[in-house]
Design a protein around this motif. Structure first.
Motif, PDB file in Angstrom:
ATOM      1  N   ARG A 233     -12.109  48.235 -25.948  1.00  0.00           N
ATOM      2  CA  ARG A 233     -12.470  46.871 -26.322  1.00  0.00           C
ATOM      3  C   ARG A 233     -11.223  45.974 -26.296  1.00  0.00           C
ATOM      4  N   PRO A 234     -11.408  44.659 -26.287  1.00  0.00           N
ATOM      5  CA  PRO A 234     -10.249  43.773 -26.449  1.00  0.00           C
ATOM      6  C   PRO A 234      -9.499  44.140 -27.738  1.00  0.00           C
ATOM      7  N   ALA A 235      -8.196  44.139 -27.670  1.00  0.00           N
ATOM      8  CA  ALA A 235      -7.401  44.553 -28.820  1.00  0.00           C
ATOM      9  C   ALA A 235      -7.388  43.505 -29.923  1.00  0.00           C
ATOM     10  N   THR A 236      -7.535  42.244 -29.553  1.00  0.00           N
ATOM     11  CA  THR A 236      -7.448  41.159 -30.530  1.00  0.00           C
ATOM     12  C   THR A 236      -8.478  40.084 -30.206  1.00  0.00           C
ATOM     13  N   THR A 237      -8.665  39.185 -31.143  1.00  0.00           N
ATOM     14  CA  THR A 237      -9.550  38.037 -30.905  1.00  0.00           C
ATOM     15  C   THR A 237      -8.980  37.131 -29.826  1.00  0.00           C
ATOM     16  N   PHE A 238      -7.663  37.078 -29.707  1.00  0.00           N
ATOM     17  CA  PHE A 238      -7.052  36.236 -28.671  1.00  0.00           C
ATOM     18  C   PHE A 238      -7.424  36.747 -27.284  1.00  0.00           C
ATOM     19  N   GLU A 239      -7.403  38.076 -27.111  1.00  0.00           N
ATOM     20  CA  GLU A 239      -7.784  38.647 -25.819  1.00  0.00           C
ATOM     21  C   GLU A 239      -9.260  38.397 -25.545  1.00  0.00           C
ATOM     22  N   ALA A 240     -10.100  38.536 -26.573  1.00  0.00           N
ATOM     23  CA  ALA A 240     -11.528  38.273 -26.404  1.00  0.00           C
ATOM     24  C   ALA A 240     -11.767  36.808 -26.042  1.00  0.00           C
ATOM     25  N   ALA A 241     -11.032  35.883 -26.685  1.00  0.00           N
ATOM     26  CA  ALA A 241     -11.177  34.457 -26.380  1.00  0.00           C
ATOM     27  C   ALA A 241     -10.731  34.157 -24.946  1.00  0.00           C
ATOM     28  N   ARG A 242      -9.719  34.883 -24.475  1.00  0.00           N
ATOM     29  CA  ARG A 242      -9.281  34.693 -23.087  1.00  0.00           C
ATOM     30  C   ARG A 242     -10.376  35.133 -22.118  1.00  0.00           C
ATOM     31  N   LEU A 243     -11.001  36.270 -22.400  1.00  0.00           N
ATOM     32  CA  LEU A 243     -12.087  36.739 -21.544  1.00  0.00           C
ATOM     33  C   LEU A 243     -13.255  35.756 -21.552  1.00  0.00           C
ATOM     34  N   LEU A 244     -13.523  35.165 -22.722  1.00  0.00           N
ATOM     35  CA  LEU A 244     -14.585  34.166 -22.814  1.00  0.00           C
ATOM     36  C   LEU A 244     -14.254  32.956 -21.951  1.00  0.00           C
ATOM     37  N   ALA A 245     -12.999  32.493 -22.019  1.00  0.00           N
ATOM     38  CA  ALA A 245     -12.598  31.331 -21.216  1.00  0.00           C
ATOM     39  C   ALA A 245     -12.705  31.634 -19.727  1.00  0.00           C
ATOM     40  N   GLU A 246     -12.373  32.874 -19.337  1.00  0.00           N
ATOM     41  CA  GLU A 246     -12.408  33.253 -17.927  1.00  0.00           C
ATOM     42  C   GLU A 246     -13.832  33.454 -17.416  1.00  0.00           C
ATOM     43  N   SER A 247     -14.797  33.574 -18.329  1.00  0.00           N
ATOM     44  CA  SER A 247     -16.182  33.797 -17.899  1.00  0.00           C
ATOM     45  C   SER A 247     -16.801  32.564 -17.254  1.00  0.00           C
TER      46      SER A 247
END
Length: 340
Positions: A233-247
């Motif tokens: 899984r994404p290690a942090t919320t920042f990484e998850a937010a980056r994946l969301l932005a890239e979607s």
């Protein structure tokens, strides 16, 4: 109208849960309406969880945490901001599956609020649509706020018991939480993926089954968030937010593409009207005449001084007893380990 602990005047019941009831209340000290969670006679462990919840004073626009408390006799009350738009669960019930862009905005706000929670060293462990509150925004951009820290855990704080009690709501928590894993931020990120799936499909995830992302631009993000292995899984919320932005699912700033839909999501004021003789300005005047809505806050002052809250010695006694029981449990565990 007697004020609880000399500070909070309970007005009407707006919610109930497994660990207390939630009331609309008037805060005599701050001269404003608040949401008051009231705890009655419960065991010491429950009381300690509430004290921990009260201590989570995380200041963030997408988090609603207790900002005050008081005790009187056998009741403890915790005050929070009064959020009037209901929950995401309410919105789902009214509208059904939500547009992808709308879900993306909610996820972005959820991840920002969760970042503040994790930065404070806390794992929420019970994210679900019912615990995601909404401010009243109509069909404009929604404003999500994370609530209910009743079973939150601290990072690097091991659990005293395993397998005996499952914390969280079935269908939302990750597999390792089912087996009593210690609090870890990646558990919350799994739950974000489960919640995202429900927002897009309108169906609650089935307990004990892998999450199947619905097709669309958020599928890749959900697949990463809900990986069975926490390390995937994404290690942090920042990484998850980056994946969301890239979607590419997030709409451009200051745009609401869902507004063009035949039935756009709309967040209404879910609270009932104030019961008489309460008004928008607070309690009735001491001379028996109601205030006009919008009256200056200074006019809401009672004619007699607000009494000081009574001593909280009973609460302190409960906490002392709970600490003593915790020490006994630790001693018992240490003895068991030595005798193995």
């Amino acid at each position: 109208m007697n004020a609880l602990a000399g500070r909070y005047q309970l007005i009407d019941l707006i919610g109930t849960g497994g660990m207390g009831s939630v009331w609309r209340a008037w805060d005599l000290r701050k001269r404003t309406y608040v949401a008051a969670k009231v705890l009655g006679q419960h065991d010491a462990g429950t009381l300690l969880r509430f004290v921990r919840e009260q201590s989570l004073r995380i200041q963030h626009p997408h988090v609603v945490a207790p900002h005050g408390w008081a005790a009187e006799d056998d009741k403890v009350v915790f005050a929070m901001d009064l959020v009037r738009g209901g929950s995401v669960a309410t919105l789902l019930g009214d509208h059904g599956p939500l547009p992808t862009a709308y879900v993306a905005v909610l996820l972005d706000q959820l991840l920002h609020g969760l970042s503040a929670i994790h930065t404070a060293g806390v794992v929420h462990r019970d994210l679900k649509p019912a615990n995601l509150l909404l401010e009243v925004t109509g069909t404009a951009t929604p404003h999500l706020r994370i609530s209910d820290f009743g079973i939150a855990g601290l990072v690097d704080e091991p659990r005293m018991t395993r397998h005996s009690t499952i914390l969280g709501t079935p269908g939302y928590f990750p597999p390792e939480q089912l087996h009593g894993a210690d609090p870890d931020p990646r558990q919350d990120l799994y739950t974000v993926g489960a919640v995202a799936t429900e927002l897009l499909t309108g169906s609650r995830p089935a307990p004990g089954t892998p999450i199947t992302p619905p097709p669309g631009p958020l599928a890749g993000l959900i697949q990463h968030l809900t990986a069975e292995d926490p390390a995937a899984r994404p290690a942090t919320t920042f990484e998850a937010a980056r994946l969301l932005a890239e979607s590419g699912a997030l709409p451009a700033a200051n745009t609401t593409p869902w507004s063009d839909a035949p039935e756009p999501p709309e967040v209404f004021n879910q609270l009932p009207p104030l019961p008489a003789p309460w008004t928008a300005a607070g309690p009735p005047r001491q001379d028996g005449r109601d205030r006009e809505p919008g009256a200056a806050p200074r006019s809401t002052a009672p004619s007699s001084p607000v009494p000081r809250p009574p001593s909280n010695r009973r609460l302190l006694a409960w906490l002392a007893a709970a600490s003593f029981l915790g020490a006994l449990a630790l001693a018992g565990a240490a003895t068991w380990l030595l005798l193995r």
